[in-house]
Motif scaffolding. Structure first.
Motif, short mmCIF file in Angstrom:
data_model
loop_
_atom_site.label_atom_id
_atom_site.label_comp_id
_atom_site.label_asym_id
_atom_site.label_seq_id
_atom_site.Cartn_x
_atom_site.Cartn_y
_atom_site.Cartn_z
N TYR A 1 0.83 -1.20 0.00
CA TYR A 1 0.00 0.00 0.00
C TYR A 1 0.87 1.25 0.00
O TYR A 1 1.96 1.25 0.58
N HIS A 2 0.38 2.31 -0.62
CA HIS A 2 1.03 3.61 -0.50
C HIS A 2 0.70 4.22 0.86
O HIS A 2 -0.46 4.18 1.28
N GLY A 3 1.72 4.79 1.50
CA GLY A 3 1.49 5.39 2.82
C GLY A 3 0.45 6.49 2.76
O GLY A 3 -0.42 6.58 3.62
N ILE A 4 0.55 7.35 1.75
CA ILE A 4 -0.43 8.43 1.56
C ILE A 4 -0.95 8.35 0.12
O ILE A 4 -0.42 9.00 -0.77
N PRO A 5 -1.97 7.55 -0.11
CA PRO A 5 -2.49 7.39 -1.47
C PRO A 5 -3.22 8.64 -1.92
O PRO A 5 -3.76 9.39 -1.11
N SER A 6 -3.22 8.88 -3.24
CA SER A 6 -3.93 10.04 -3.78
C SER A 6 -5.41 9.75 -3.96
O SER A 6 -6.23 10.67 -3.90
N MET A 7 -5.73 8.49 -4.18
CA MET A 7 -7.10 8.12 -4.48
C MET A 7 -7.77 7.48 -3.27
O MET A 7 -7.16 6.69 -2.56
N SER A 8 -9.05 7.80 -3.12
CA SER A 8 -9.83 7.19 -2.05
C SER A 8 -10.13 5.73 -2.36
O SER A 8 -10.05 5.30 -3.51
N GLN A 9 -10.51 5.04 -1.33
CA GLN A 9 -10.79 3.60 -1.28
C GLN A 9 -9.48 2.81 -1.20
O GLN A 9 -8.65 2.86 -2.11
N VAL A 10 -9.31 2.18 -0.06
CA VAL A 10 -8.10 1.37 0.17
C VAL A 10 -7.85 0.44 -1.01
O VAL A 10 -8.77 -0.20 -1.51
N THR B 1 7.61 10.01 -13.16
CA THR B 1 8.13 11.02 -12.23
C THR B 1 8.84 10.41 -11.03
O THR B 1 8.70 9.22 -10.71
N LYS B 2 9.60 11.26 -10.36
CA LYS B 2 10.26 10.87 -9.11
C LYS B 2 9.24 10.38 -8.10
O LYS B 2 9.47 9.41 -7.38
N LYS B 3 8.10 11.04 -8.05
CA LYS B 3 7.05 10.61 -7.12
C LYS B 3 6.59 9.19 -7.44
O LYS B 3 6.41 8.35 -6.55
N HIS B 4 6.38 8.93 -8.72
CA HIS B 4 6.01 7.57 -9.13
C HIS B 4 7.04 6.58 -8.61
O HIS B 4 6.71 5.56 -7.99
N TRP B 5 8.31 6.87 -8.92
CA TRP B 5 9.38 5.94 -8.57
C TRP B 5 9.43 5.69 -7.06
O TRP B 5 9.39 4.56 -6.59
N ASN B 6 9.53 6.78 -6.32
CA ASN B 6 9.69 6.63 -4.87
C ASN B 6 8.46 6.03 -4.19
O ASN B 6 8.56 5.40 -3.15
N SER B 7 7.30 6.23 -4.80
CA SER B 7 6.09 5.70 -4.16
C SER B 7 6.05 4.17 -4.21
O SER B 7 5.35 3.54 -3.42
N PHE B 8 6.82 3.59 -5.14
CA PHE B 8 6.83 2.13 -5.24
C PHE B 8 8.13 1.50 -4.75
O PHE B 8 8.18 0.28 -4.55
N SER C 1 10.46 3.18 -2.36
CA SER C 1 10.97 3.63 -1.06
C SER C 1 10.08 3.05 0.04
O SER C 1 9.16 2.27 -0.22
N GLU C 2 10.33 3.49 1.25
CA GLU C 2 9.49 3.05 2.38
C GLU C 2 8.06 3.55 2.27
O GLU C 2 7.20 3.16 3.06
N TYR C 3 7.83 4.43 1.30
CA TYR C 3 6.47 4.92 1.03
C TYR C 3 5.55 3.74 0.70
O TYR C 3 4.35 3.80 0.93
N LYS D 1 -0.12 3.17 11.55
CA LYS D 1 0.45 4.49 11.80
C LYS D 1 1.20 4.96 10.55
O LYS D 1 2.07 4.27 10.04
N VAL D 2 0.85 6.17 10.07
CA VAL D 2 1.57 6.76 8.94
C VAL D 2 1.97 8.19 9.33
O VAL D 2 1.11 9.05 9.48
N ASP D 3 3.26 8.41 9.53
CA ASP D 3 3.77 9.75 9.85
C ASP D 3 3.82 10.57 8.57
O ASP D 3 4.67 10.36 7.71
N THR D 4 2.87 11.51 8.45
CA THR D 4 2.71 12.24 7.19
C THR D 4 4.00 12.93 6.74
O THR D 4 4.40 12.82 5.58
N GLY D 5 4.65 13.62 7.65
CA GLY D 5 5.86 14.34 7.28
C GLY D 5 6.94 13.41 6.78
O GLY D 5 7.61 13.68 5.77
N LYS D 6 7.10 12.28 7.47
CA LYS D 6 8.12 11.32 7.07
C LYS D 6 7.83 10.75 5.69
O LYS D 6 8.71 10.64 4.83
N PHE D 7 6.57 10.42 5.46
CA PHE D 7 6.21 9.81 4.17
C PHE D 7 6.31 10.80 3.02
O PHE D 7 6.69 10.42 1.91
#
Length: 203
Positions: A107-116, A132-139, A141-143, A161-167
DNA sequence: GTTCTAGAAC
DNA sequence: GTTCTAGAAC
């Protein structure tokens, strides 16, 4: 010309906790309609729907969504453990159909789309939709939180628990090959590099 | 989440 | 000059 003392509002959209004004942008509901789209649907049962990601970030990229409305990881509690285990099992069955590919389920720590939604994604990351870098890191990194870790957290603490700032920080990390850890300056350079780690395509 | 595109980076 | 990234989208 005075404007109430120049009070500037910093970006305050952290996790929508107090965000009544813009609860959910229209595009964030896209998965709900994708769940109904026969063109994307792979299979379903009484609990879940499996669809192809509309913009796949690898040769194989599926989403597994519960039919029950569950907004995000924060909505989960211990009662959802059997459902999440079922989703992981369905995902593993999908992955097992392609033994030539390596997969991660998570799972993505902070997904853009609703519904798990559980990502089932092959680790070649060979796709024109990965840009994009966001694409890459979202899959890579620890994200990206492995399904088993989400289930473990629910079993041990009853919540995720998802620490928003960290993610948010994970998304900005420097580009790094997920296989050999080599650093890259640009996405095109990284994308061409990772092809050498990917399995050969079978026509 | 994507598209578009200005301007940074090369 | 082209490539590439990153922020706005009313």
């Amino acid at each position: 010309m005075s404007n109430s003392g120049g009070l500037k509002r910093k970006a305050d959209n952290h996790d929508g906790k107090h965000d009544k004004k813009r609860p959910v942008p229209p595009w964030a509901l896209g998965l709900k309609s994708s769940m109904e789209d026969p063109a994307l649907r792979v299979e379903d049962d009484d609990k879940v729907v499996i669809i192809k990601d509309k913009y796949p970030k690898a040769r194989q990229h599926y989403l597994i969504l519960p039919k029950e409305d569950i907004c995000n990881l924060k909505s989960l509690n211990a009662e959802h453990i059997p459902l999440l285990k079922h989703m992981q099992k369905k995902g593993q069955e999908l992955a097992d159909k392609s033994p030539q590919c390596q997969f991660r389920l998570g799972y993505h720590g902070i997904p853009s789309m609703s519904q798990v939604h559980l990502h089932v994604i092959s680790q070649d990351f060979d796709s024109p939709c990965l840009k994009t870098k966001k694409h890459w890191n979202s899959f890579t990194s620890e994200y990206f939180i492995d399904s088993s870790d989400v289930i473990k957290q629910l079993e041990e603490k009853g919540s995720v628990k998802v620490d928003t700032g960290k993610f948010e920080g994970y998304l900005k990390q420097a580009l790094k090959c997920h296989v050999c850890k080599k650093d890259f300056k640009t996405m095109p350079a990284l994308k061409s590099h990772i092809l050498q780690h990917a399995p050969k395509k079978t026509s």
